[in-house]
Design a protein around this motif. Structure first.
Motif, mmCIF file in Angstrom:
data_model
loop_
_atom_site.group_PDB
_atom_site.id
_atom_site.type_symbol
_atom_site.label_atom_id
_atom_site.label_comp_id
_atom_site.label_asym_id
_atom_site.label_seq_id
_atom_site.Cartn_x
_atom_site.Cartn_y
_atom_site.Cartn_z
ATOM 1 N N GLY A 96 0.799 -1.177 0.127
ATOM 2 C CA GLY A 96 -0.176 -0.093 0.053
ATOM 3 C C GLY A 96 0.866 1.132 0.082
ATOM 4 O O GLY A 96 2.004 1.286 -0.475
ATOM 5 N N ARG A 115 -4.284 0.546 1.509
ATOM 6 C CA ARG A 115 -3.762 -0.562 0.759
ATOM 7 C C ARG A 115 -3.990 -0.398 -0.533
ATOM 8 O O ARG A 115 -4.835 0.210 -1.141
ATOM 9 N N HIS A 116 -3.151 -1.103 -1.458
ATOM 10 C CA HIS A 116 -3.391 -1.102 -2.934
ATOM 11 C C HIS A 116 -4.772 -1.611 -3.371
ATOM 12 O O HIS A 116 -5.142 -2.953 -2.884
#
Length: 393
Positions: A96, A115-116
């Motif tokens: 992230g 977070r991604h």
């Protein structure tokens, strides 16, 4: 050019040089007094008063009375102006990203991490741009620069290689696309080292070495707080020195990389377990629990850390070494193994007085602080100060 115009240019250059030096001291020594600035820059009391007044008028710094200590003239404590320019620092990580707003005195207001949503470069950079746009809406023209830290090799605004992200040759400029903001980028470990050299455990050391373990190991050599970038700006890839098993190919393309001997991947291998999906979390959990069956594996990795560090000392001759990330709990989990490997791999003449190995003073936010410092370097440059003054003219 007329003599009058030439004299004006010289005076303006000199004015901004002194102003930049004052702001540079402020960023490295938060809470510095005007009297201390005058001593450090060898300014007269009148000159120091004049330059700080000018910076105050330009909303670059503020002054408040300093506590009275004995005899002598009263002085003031310098701080960033509450309406002054700021830097948005972004730290891109494997899972992230984190962000924070940094003022001219180096103070950091850390923002919530994320977070991604996806791991493709275009998706991640678009998400980071959303953060930039949001910060620009909140801070207006106070937001003057964006500083991006990435877990890989950077040259200018190009991420050449990030093994942990499986990214290669990624243009980072979309992070500020359409905003008109200045963007600077750097390697995360290098920027953590900048934070330690300027305001952390290595502050004041002429030559310092910083190492950080997360997924692999990275770091930087710093001279008077400035990282040594090398011929193309890509120095400091210590994790890709051949301190490991030469039969193993690293994701970076080289063989026998130190990276593969240091982190959660190495711990899992020594324990006969599969490569963890998240090597950082795996190692962090193992070092926190420190189960008896993992003692030998932890000792092997600590030895690899100590031995490699000694090799860098032999090469660079630093005055001090600082450790960040998982390097700190790793050494603490197997101190004897680390110390023995460190001493045993130093050249003989170094063993009587080896460079001290210190824990980072900014263990959790060093990357953001270092990125902010990189942005502040831009804000205190002559072009940036000139533009700031013009916008307030």
């Amino acid at each position: 050019m007329s003599e009058d115009n030439l004299e004006l240019m010289v005076n303006r250059r000199g004015r901004w040089q002194t102003a930049a030096e004052v702001l540079g001291l402020l960023s490295r020594q938060p809470g510095i007094t005007r009297a201390a600035v005058a001593r450090a820059l060898q300014l007269s009391t009148g000159s120091a008063t004049e330059v700080t007044a000018r910076l105050r008028d330009l909303q670059l710094l503020s002054e408040s009375p300093a506590p009275i200590q004995g005899r002598g003239r009263p002085t003031t404590v310098l701080a960033a102006h509450p309406l002054g320019p700021v830097v948005l620092a972004l730290e891109l990580r494997q899972g992230g990203w984190r962000s924070g707003v940094v003022s001219l005195d180096g103070s950091l207001e850390q923002l919530p991490g994320h977070r991604h949503r996806g791991h493709r470069p275009a998706s991640v950079l678009a998400a980071l741009r959303e953060v930039v746009v949001g910060a620009a809406a909140e801070y207006g023209d106070r937001l003057q620069a964006v500083a991006l830290a990435v877990p890989g090799t950077v040259r200018g605004l190009e991420l050449l290689q990030a093994s942990t992200l499986s990214w290669n040759d990624v243009d980072l400029s979309p992070v500020v696309e359409g905003t008109g903001l200045f963007l600077v980028a750097g390697n995360d470990a290098t920027l953590a080292g900048v934070a330690e050299a300027r305001t952390g455990a290595a502050a004041g050391a002429g030559t310092a070495l910083h190492l950080i373990v997360e997924v692999g190991i990275g770091g930087t050599l710093l001279l008077d707080g400035v990282p040594v970038g090398g011929a193309s700006g890509t120095a400091g890839e210590y994790g890709h020195t051949p301190y490991g098993d030469r039969s193993v190919r690293c994701p970076c393309g080289a063989r026998g990389c130190w990276d593969l001997e240091i982190d959660g991947r190495a711990l899992a291998r020594h324990l006969g377990e599969p490569v963890p999906e998240d090597p950082y979390s795996y190692a962090d959990d193992l070092l926190r629990r420190h189960p008896a069956h993992a003692e030998a594996a932890i000792a092997k990795v600590a030895e690899a850390l100590g031995a490699g560090l000694a090799g860098l000392v032999n090469a660079h001759d630093p005055a001090v070494i600082t450790l960040g990330g998982l390097a700190v709990p790793l050494r603490a989990a197997a101190p004897a193994a680390f110390a023995s490997a460190y001493e045993d791999n130093l050249m003989t003449f170094r063993r009587s007085a080896p460079p001290p190995v210190l824990e980072a003073a900014h263990p959790t936010d060093g990357v953001l602080r270092g990125a902010g410092a990189l942005g502040i370097d831009h804000l205190t440059s002559e072009p940036a100060l000139t533009a700031w003054e013009a916008a307030r003219g």
